[in-house]
Design an enzyme around this catalytic site. Structure first.
Site, PDB file in Angstrom:
ATOM      1  N   CYS A   1       0.865  -1.179   0.000  1.00  0.00           N
ATOM      2  CA  CYS A   1       0.000   0.000   0.000  1.00  0.00           C
ATOM      3  C   CYS A   1       0.901   1.227   0.000  1.00  0.00           C
ATOM      4  O   CYS A   1       1.157   1.822   1.039  1.00  0.00           O
ATOM      5  CB  CYS A   1      -0.866  -0.072   1.259  1.00  0.00           C
ATOM      6  SG  CYS A   1      -2.209   1.088   1.290  1.00  0.00           S
TER       7      CYS A   1
ATOM      8  N   CYS B   1      -8.440   5.786  -7.873  1.00  0.00           N
ATOM      9  CA  CYS B   1      -8.011   6.268  -6.570  1.00  0.00           C
ATOM     10  C   CYS B   1      -7.721   7.753  -6.590  1.00  0.00           C
ATOM     11  O   CYS B   1      -7.279   8.301  -7.599  1.00  0.00           O
ATOM     12  CB  CYS B   1      -6.761   5.497  -6.163  1.00  0.00           C
ATOM     13  SG  CYS B   1      -6.504   5.570  -4.419  1.00  0.00           S
TER      14      CYS B   1
END
Ligand code: FAD
Ligand code: DCQ
Length: 439
Positions: free
Chosen positions: A165, A361
């Site tokens: 991440c 995103c």
């Protein structure tokens, strides 16, 4: 009557509970079980790490909201899953039976993979995390201690080997940079390093998207942040990060150490114990193995979505990295599994739904931001777009308010949201994709 238990009330679990409740008739039961009594909007934690958000702004009590929708809620940790008995053992020793189990337990943070890492290592100057609101608050305290001292020490931000991440590491580095500027403290920081396991800046665990390598390295450079890639961090001591730099051929090139007064290093993720311990459910890292319908091949009444599922890395990298699972992708997994469980309960055979796993995103970089659309996550992509601007910063703030409001109102995907995304050619289910968009 079927009883569906959803384990973990995070970004995946909360919408899953609402969507399941909406889809199933009143005769079926939906129970949400989660370790903490509160929901946190995880994407805002980097802001909490510089005090731009307080806990109260991004956290709320789950029970009153889900209760209104007829969902049972237990604020307990599951310590054991017994798939033979279809039963969970909870932290108070009680048991809970299920007909279908949906696992949305997110990540366990693998601080233990690097000796001395993590906010609870006992070091005065520890490496922090912004993965949870508790960690972000601790990071903020350490950040302030450093800048408030007469002679602040260097700042080190980045990601550990095996991390997946990476977005929040970049966000946090650039948010910290902006916050230092706002406080007039940037010139007090002697050095600012970005230390990452990615092979190049902007790889993001997905071999880059659009111009992400160029845009992100330009940002870091122009702000005087020195970056270091292919970094295998092996140890953390009080105020010191010890790393090895690899070359692109995968050979160890040199040892490097970084002194810091404040550090945030995103850890690698693994599966939570209760899930990882189930025989045959997970891969060696404890991530749930699922088929394209989000269902466990070994236990057909167990489904999973979100960070807790196993997905292969997009490519092998000199220092190990993983592929991220982002919000929209998680929502698409949730919508697919809700439809599949409903069809199963209703005894409907036929085509099971498949999530699109689209990666869309919004990442905030302080006063501007970058947005990306990678459809699908693996190359070659039909859409590979990465854009930046001030609008993304505002879009992310708007999305935060929208998502929290949606989780309080008790809806997963309002019709207008579906419509807007459809106009952009983006949908949660493969069966909803326009024929033009399908491979
Ligand atoms: P989580 O949201 O972490 O939820 C898991 C839940 O399960 C938690 O409530 C946890 O307490 C509970 N749980 C775990 N184990 C148990 C147990 N044994 N018993 C009971 N409950 C349990 N993605 C984006 O698309 N955009 C972003 O901007 C973005 N920002 C991010 C920022 C950060 C700091 C991080 C870490 C991730 C970000 N992501 C972002 C990625 C991803 O969207 C989030 O990680 C997301 O929260 C993952 O959702 P999840 O449901 O899988 O897990
Ligand atoms: O669920 C999401 C989420 O939370 C986990 C995010 O983090 C902030 C997201 O960014 C989702 C779904 C997203 C994506 C939101 C995109 C909305 C705007 C689309 C415009 C397309 C250009 C990038």
């Amino acid at each position: 009557m079927a009883h569906v238990v959803i384990l973990g009330a995070g970004t995946g679990g909360m919408p899953a509970a609402y969507e399941m409740r909406e889809q199933l008739g009143a005769s079926h039961e939906v129970t949400l079980v989660s370790e903490n009594p509160y929901f946190q909007f995880v994407p805002s934690n980097p802001w909490a790490g510089v005090g731009w958000r307080t806990r109260e702004q991004i956290v709320f009590e789950i029970e009153p909201y889900v209760k209104r929708k007829g969902i049972n809620f237990l604020a307990k940790r599951a310590d054991k899953i017994d798939p033979e008995k279809n039963q969970l053992t909870l932290s108070d020793g009680s048991t809970l039976g299920y007909d279908y189990l949906v696992i949305t337990t997110g990540p366990a943070l693998a601080f233990d993979a690097v000796p001395g890492a993590g906010p609870f290592s006992g070091h005065q100057k520890a490496t922090h995390s912004i993965c949870t609101i508790d960690h972000a608050e601790k990071a903020y305290e350490s950040y302030l201690n450093n800048i408030d001292s007469d002679n602040p020490d260097p700042i080190v931000i980045g990601a550990m080997p095996g991390a997946s991440c990476f977005g929040p590491a970049y966000e946090y580095a650039l948010i910290v940079q902006k916050d230092l500027e706002k406080r007039g403290a940037r010139s007090k920081i002697p050095e600012f390093h970005f230390v990452t396991s990615e092979p190049y800046i902007g790889h993001l665990g997905i071999a880059g998207v659009g111009d992400s390598p160029k845009i992100l390295s330009r940002h870091l450079q122009s702000l005087g942040v020195q970056y270091h890639c292919n970094m295998n961090t092996v140890k953390v001591q009080d105020g010191k990060l010890l790393s090895e730099q690899f070359n692109d051929a995968g050979e160890k090139e040199k040892a490097e150490s970084f002194d810091f007064g404040f550090s945030m290093m995103l850890p690698a993720f693994k599966g939570v114990d209760a899930v990882a311990n189930v025989e045959g459910l997970c891969n060696p890292k404890g991530f749930v193995i699922v088929d394209e319908h989000q269902r466990s091949p070994k236990y057909p009444n167990i489904y999973a979505a979100g960070v807790c599922i196993a997905i292969p890395p997009v490519e092998a990298t000199p220092v190990p990295t993983g592929a991220p699972k982002t919000g929209y992708m998680i929502e698409s997994m949730v919508t697919a599994l809700v439809h599949n469980i409903k069809a199963n309960i209703e005894g409907k055979e036929g085509k099971a739904e498949i999530g699109t796993w689209n990666a869309i995103c919004l990442a905030d970089l302080g006063d501007r931001g970058v947005g990306f659309v990678a459809l699908p996550q693996f190359k070659p992509r039909k859409v590979d777009w990465y854009g930046e601007g001030r609008w993304v910063h505002w879009a992310k703030i708007a999305f935060e308010k929208y998502f929290i409001a949606k989780m309080k109102a008790g809806v997963s995907e309002p019709f207008y949201e579906k419509l807007i995304f459809q106009m952009l050619g983006i949908s949660r289910l493969k069966s909803d994709e326009s024929p033009l968009n399908q491979k």
